[in-house]
Design an enzyme around this catalytic site. Structure first.
Site, PDB file in Angstrom:
ATOM      1  N   TYR A   6      -6.647  -2.465  13.155  1.00 32.93           N
ATOM      2  CA  TYR A   6      -7.517  -1.428  12.583  1.00 32.93           C
ATOM      3  C   TYR A   6      -8.983  -1.589  12.964  1.00 32.93           C
ATOM      4  O   TYR A   6      -9.858  -1.331  12.153  1.00 32.93           O
ATOM      5  CB  TYR A   6      -7.338  -1.406  11.060  1.00 32.93           C
ATOM      6  CG  TYR A   6      -6.004  -0.808  10.650  1.00 32.93           C
ATOM      7  CD1 TYR A   6      -5.834   0.568  10.624  1.00 32.93           C
ATOM      8  CD2 TYR A   6      -4.919  -1.615  10.325  1.00 32.93           C
ATOM      9  CE1 TYR A   6      -4.614   1.131  10.275  1.00 32.93           C
ATOM     10  CE2 TYR A   6      -3.693  -1.067   9.975  1.00 32.93           C
ATOM     11  CZ  TYR A   6      -3.547   0.312   9.951  1.00 32.93           C
ATOM     12  OH  TYR A   6      -2.347   0.868   9.612  1.00 32.93           O
ATOM     13  N   GLU A  56       3.336  -7.856   7.894  1.00 32.62           N
ATOM     14  CA  GLU A  56       2.056  -8.478   7.598  1.00 32.62           C
ATOM     15  C   GLU A  56       2.117  -9.640   6.615  1.00 32.62           C
ATOM     16  O   GLU A  56       1.368  -9.650   5.618  1.00 32.62           O
ATOM     17  CB  GLU A  56       1.062  -7.428   7.093  1.00 32.62           C
ATOM     18  CG  GLU A  56       0.768  -6.348   8.116  1.00 32.62           C
ATOM     19  CD  GLU A  56      -0.465  -5.508   7.760  1.00 32.62           C
ATOM     20  OE1 GLU A  56      -0.870  -5.534   6.599  1.00 32.62           O
ATOM     21  OE2 GLU A  56      -1.013  -4.861   8.669  1.00 32.62           O
ATOM     22  N   GLU A  85       1.072  -0.449  14.121  1.00 31.39           N
ATOM     23  CA  GLU A  85       0.188   0.365  13.273  1.00 31.39           C
ATOM     24  C   GLU A  85      -1.201   0.396  13.893  1.00 31.39           C
ATOM     25  O   GLU A  85      -1.730  -0.642  14.297  1.00 31.39           O
ATOM     26  CB  GLU A  85       0.025  -0.223  11.867  1.00 31.39           C
ATOM     27  CG  GLU A  85       1.193  -0.010  10.941  1.00 31.39           C
ATOM     28  CD  GLU A  85       0.924  -0.534   9.527  1.00 31.39           C
ATOM     29  OE1 GLU A  85      -0.253  -0.538   9.093  1.00 31.39           O
ATOM     30  OE2 GLU A  85       1.897  -0.943   8.878  1.00 31.39           O
ATOM     31  N   ASP A 133       0.811  -1.201   0.000  1.00 31.63           N
ATOM     32  CA  ASP A 133       0.000   0.000   0.000  1.00 31.63           C
ATOM     33  C   ASP A 133       0.859   1.272   0.000  1.00 31.63           C
ATOM     34  O   ASP A 133       0.699   2.142   0.854  1.00 31.63           O
ATOM     35  CB  ASP A 133      -0.924  -0.039   1.245  1.00 31.63           C
ATOM     36  CG  ASP A 133      -1.878   1.134   1.304  1.00 31.63           C
ATOM     37  OD1 ASP A 133      -2.320   1.584   0.241  1.00 31.63           O
ATOM     38  OD2 ASP A 133      -2.177   1.587   2.438  1.00 31.63           O
TER      39      ASP A 133
END
Ligand code: BDP
Length: 635
Positions: free
Chosen positions: A506, A437, A542, A194
């Site tokens: 998230y 990840e 994150e 990303d």
């Protein structure tokens, strides 16, 4: 018919010549990048940054057309800098390109020196020629590579340096793309990560000279202390026939401490005791000047200067200890990203970033998702900022072509060797991160349900892959921590090989949208669950939310600055109640460019607490309030 014959003859010739070229290109060796080029009384360096000649080669005709003997239709390009936004209409171009520059090599370098060419970063694959002769090749961006070019230098005349660079996204590359995966048509360019696949020569290209007959090849400094006495242990590798040398450590007041180097073969080790040591820490980033010399003290044959800080880092039980004292990381995941520069070194931006990190009271960042320019680490050493240093292994999966998986493994190992070789002497670097990840095929959507959806074989391959990388980096450097960053919904047991648990979460953004109460409950619950299972400290590497700068709304409305601020505040509050959480790093420091995708308005990831041009959003003011003014809990 005639035409066909001609075409096949050209093809056959192409194949033969390509094979011949391939044989002439040696792979770069990680050993050659151990010592950053240095200007001192003995060593020389020449920075080739500036405007180079450049040509796109979409048909890949450059090698056959011998463009290494001069580009047929060059245009100008700045090095360092990504090519994508310097050129008109080439933002998405990732194919073959050619860079060329010409330079004299100073005559004073001629006698008794070995000459090297060092390329700070070529994203993604590079082949190098000097004066039309092949020199070497390198795969993988964001890490330097160097070749000796002594026998190819023309003295008293200009030398042509030619570098072919391409950044094709392929599943056997790291990072690359996922073969036929779900993401295949969901972004453009189709990267399995990303951030925008900026391409080209992103860092300086150097020529440098070192003494030919005997020279220092590598220096590894490790530090410990006991009470008030510090110890700097030096391991020095050399080339050539000299048996003695020394290491001198000087403090800021000019006090000098010295040890002799006595070589057995090409290696020597020595300890320098530092009485009344000033330990290195974010509060007091005290650096010692270290000089390593070969030969007699009065007329050294070679000499290298660097700075080090005396510090230790370890995990004990649930705690993260710097110099034996508990420390909590407050910081960010970042990117090297700026308009027009792309991923090219932008030193004013780098200095500004350190100013802003200090302004919000951060003490750390992760080099997501690739190693940064060397100058960043030097600055972090000086400013007392802690670094989680990550190789460019983002987007790893373990369920596709076994040949691709094997190739990825070879590349990750190479990156680790290059990374440790380059960064091992920086006190700021406390942790190596071997992947971001890595994901199972069926990424579980509900972590609270404990759903680990990797198939048995996939699990086996992934655990072996990740476990071996952790073991490799710990063997290369046993003095720092090693980890990989776990994805939300990924198998918790993969994380078992890490010294410290690092995870990205998230809740409230990609799940439980707008529902803070559930998001908070899930986040807190999962932290407890992971801790109960793994019994190690956790750093959340994150968490965050996209916010369009200037967009204001109620706190429960996504993309507003209020929503981002509320979410960050809530996560920090939860972490404060968990003593085993030893770090909270917000995603991200600043907004950054991505591939085009439905979830990426303006082709940007807007999770920055600063805009891309480094203006603070509301969340940045919140951090300053928490971390500088209130010092609320540990955050
Ligand atoms: C994480 C990735 C990061 C992304 C972030 C996001 O590690 O590179 O930018 O999500 O979606 O999964 O913002």
């Amino acid at each position: 018919m005639r035409k066909m014959l001609f075409v096949s003859l050209v093809c056959a010739l192409n194949i033969i010549t390509n094979v011949a070229y391939a044989a002439d290109f040696t792979d770069a060796s990680p050993m050659d990048i151990a010592l950053y080029p240095q200007q001192n009384a003995i060593r020389n360096r020449l920075d080739l940054s500036g405007i180079w000649s450049f040509q796109l080669d979409p048909k890949e005709e450059g090698e056959v057309g011998e463009w290494f003997n001069g580009l047929p239709q060059p245009q100008s390009i700045a090095v360092p800098g990504s090519w994508n936004d310097q050129l008109d209409q080439q933002h998405n171009y990732l194919g073959c390109t050619w860079y060329e520059t010409e330079t004299f090599v100073p005559t004073a370098w001629r006698d008794g020196n070995e000459i090297f060419l060092r390329i700070g970063s070529a994203v993604y694959f590079a082949k190098v020629w000097i004066n039309g002769q092949p020199v070497g090749k390198h795969e993988g961006g964001h890490l330097p590579f160097a070749f000796t070019i002594t026998d190819k230098v023309k003295w008293g005349a200009k030398n042509r340096i030619t570098i072919m660079v391409e950044n094709k996204l392929r599943p056997d590359r790291v990072p690359g793309n996922v073969a036929g995966g779900a993401l295949a048509s969901q972004n453009y360019p189709n990267a399995n990560y990303d951030f925008f696949p900026y391409s080209g020569l992103h860092r300086a290209v150097w020529l440098y000279s070192v003494p030919k007959a005997a020279r220092i090849n590598d220096i590894t400094l490790t530090t410990t202390f006991s009470g008030t006495v510090g110890k700097i242990h030096a391991k020095v590798q050399k080339v050539g026939n000299v048996s003695a040398g020394r290491i001198v450590v000087a403090d800021r007041d000019g006090r000098k401490m010295e040890a002799q180097l006595r070589f057995k073969g090409q290696e020597a080790e020595a300890d320098v005791q530092v009485p009344d040591v000033n330990l290195w820490s974010p509060e007091s980033p005290y650096l010692y000047n270290v000089t390593v010399e070969l030969g007699g003290a009065n007329r050294p044959i070679d000499s290298y200067q660097l700075q080090t800080g005396v510090r230790t880092i370890e995990v004990q039980g649930d705690d993260l200890l710097l110099n034996g004292k508990s420390i909590t990381l407050r910081g960010f995941g970042k990117h090297e990203d700026f308009p027009i520069f792309g991923r090219g070194v932008a030193q004013p931006v780098m200095i500004r970033d350190f100013e802003l990190m200090k302004w919000v009271g951060a003490n750390s960042f992760r080099t997501s998702h690739y190693p940064y320019d060397e100058s960043v680490y030097e600055e972090a050493d000086k400013q007392g900022i802690l670094i989680i240093d990550e190789i460019p292994s983002v987007g790893l999966v373990f369920y596709d072509d076994p040949k691709d998986i094997d190739r990825r493994k070879v590349l990750c190992s190479q990156y680790l060797q290059e990374l440790v070789s380059r960064d091992k002497n920086h006190p700021s670097v406390i942790m190596w991160c071997v992947a971001n990840e890595p994901s199972p095929k069926n990424l579980g959507s509900n972590v609270m349900g404990g759903k680990n959806d990797a198939a048995e074989e996939e699990n086996r391959i992934a655990k072996k892959f990740l476990g071996e990388l952790i073991a490799e980096v710990k063997q290369l450097d046993p003095t720092r921590l090693a980890t990989f960053v776990g994805v939300m919904g990924g198998p918790a047991d993969w994380l078992d090989v890490c010294d410290i648990i690092t995870i990205n979460r998230y809740y409230g953004w990609y799940t439980n949208i707008g529902n803070f109460a559930t998001a908070e409950r899930y986040f807190g619950g999962e932290l407890d669950k992971l801790h109960n299972e793994l019994h190690k400290p956790i750093v959340v590497t994150e968490f965050g939310a996209d916010a369009i700068a200037g967009q204001h709304a109620n706190e429960d409305e996504m993309f507003s600055e209020e929503y981002q601020q509320k979410m960050i505040n809530a996560y920090l509050d939860i972490a404060n109640t968990k003593p085993f959480v030893k770090g909270m790093m917000i995603w991200a420091f600043a907004d950054f460019r991505t591939s085009q995708a439905l979830m990426r308005v303006r082709s940007m990831n807007l999770k920055g607490v600063f805009t891309q041009d480094r203006r603070p959003k509301m969340a940045a003011w919140l951090l300053r309030k928490r971390w500088v003014e209130e010092k609320k809990g540990v955050y």
